[in-house]
Every structure is written in C-alpha cells, then in structure tokens.
Design a protein around this motif. Structure first.
Motif, PDB file in Angstrom:
ATOM      1  N   TYR A   1      32.728   3.929 -23.687  1.00 49.43           N
ATOM      2  CA  TYR A   1      33.817   4.214 -24.767  1.00 49.43           C
ATOM      3  C   TYR A   1      35.254   3.726 -25.035  1.00 49.43           C
ATOM      4  O   TYR A   1      35.323   3.996 -26.271  1.00 49.43           O
ATOM      5  N   ARG A   2      35.182   4.194 -24.007  1.00 48.29           N
ATOM      6  CA  ARG A   2      37.010   3.840 -23.886  1.00 48.29           C
ATOM      7  C   ARG A   2      37.453   2.360 -24.667  1.00 48.29           C
ATOM      8  O   ARG A   2      38.319   2.358 -24.627  1.00 48.29           O
TER       9      ARG A   2
ATOM     10  N   ARG B   1      33.711   4.348 -32.293  1.00 43.93           N
ATOM     11  CA  ARG B   1      32.549   4.695 -31.944  1.00 43.93           C
ATOM     12  C   ARG B   1      31.196   4.543 -32.513  1.00 43.93           C
ATOM     13  O   ARG B   1      30.171   4.461 -32.495  1.00 43.93           O
TER      14      ARG B   1
ATOM     15  N   HIS C   1      31.595   5.298 -19.309  1.00 46.44           N
ATOM     16  CA  HIS C   1      33.135   5.695 -19.704  1.00 46.44           C
ATOM     17  C   HIS C   1      33.283   3.825 -20.767  1.00 46.44           C
ATOM     18  O   HIS C   1      34.124   3.740 -20.698  1.00 46.44           O
TER      19      HIS C   1
ATOM     20  N   THR D   1      28.388   6.563 -22.250  1.00 44.89           N
ATOM     21  CA  THR D   1      29.535   7.941 -21.987  1.00 44.89           C
ATOM     22  C   THR D   1      29.619   8.265 -20.690  1.00 44.89           C
ATOM     23  O   THR D   1      30.503   8.574 -20.149  1.00 44.89           O
TER      24      THR D   1
END
Length: 69
Positions: A39-40, A45, A37, A34
């Motif tokens: 998870y972009r 998810r 970043h 997280t």
C-alpha cells in the motif's frame, strides 16, 4: 443457479452470498498486501480496495456461472 437460496423458508438473494464470499476474499488479499507493504505504492487506498472488491465479486459471479453450465 436460481436467483434465490432457500434457507429454512427464508429466501436469500444469491448476490448477497456472492458478495459475502467476495468480502472474505478481499479481506485475505488485503491482509496479504498489508504485510507486503504494497500500500506504500498505492495512491488512493480506498479506491484500490473498492476495485479489488469488484474484481473479486466479478470472479465469484463468473465462476458460479461457469459451474451452472
């Protein structure tokens, strides 16, 4: 390793202990991802987190079986 852990007369399945260890690993990896970043780039998810958890659980089980050999 036996299938149960004796904790003051209460038998706890060793899989439960392994699952808790895998959960701690998952939470630390998830917080790291997280912050980066990551998870972009992930489409779903929840499925990704589930697969990370299963990989962590498999690794914990594998390492405990290596230790018992």
């Amino acid at each position: 390793m036996s299938g149960e852990i004796n904790l003051y007369g209460v038998f706890i399945p060793s899989l439960l202990v392994w699952m808790l260890v895998a959960l701690v690993i998952l939470l630390s990896v998830r917080s790291l991802l997280t912050r980066m970043h990551f998870y972009r780039l992930v489409w779903h998810r929840s499925l990704f987190n589930l697969s990370l958890y299963l990989i962590a659980l498999g690794g914990v089980v594998y390492l405990t079986h290596l230790q018992s050999l």
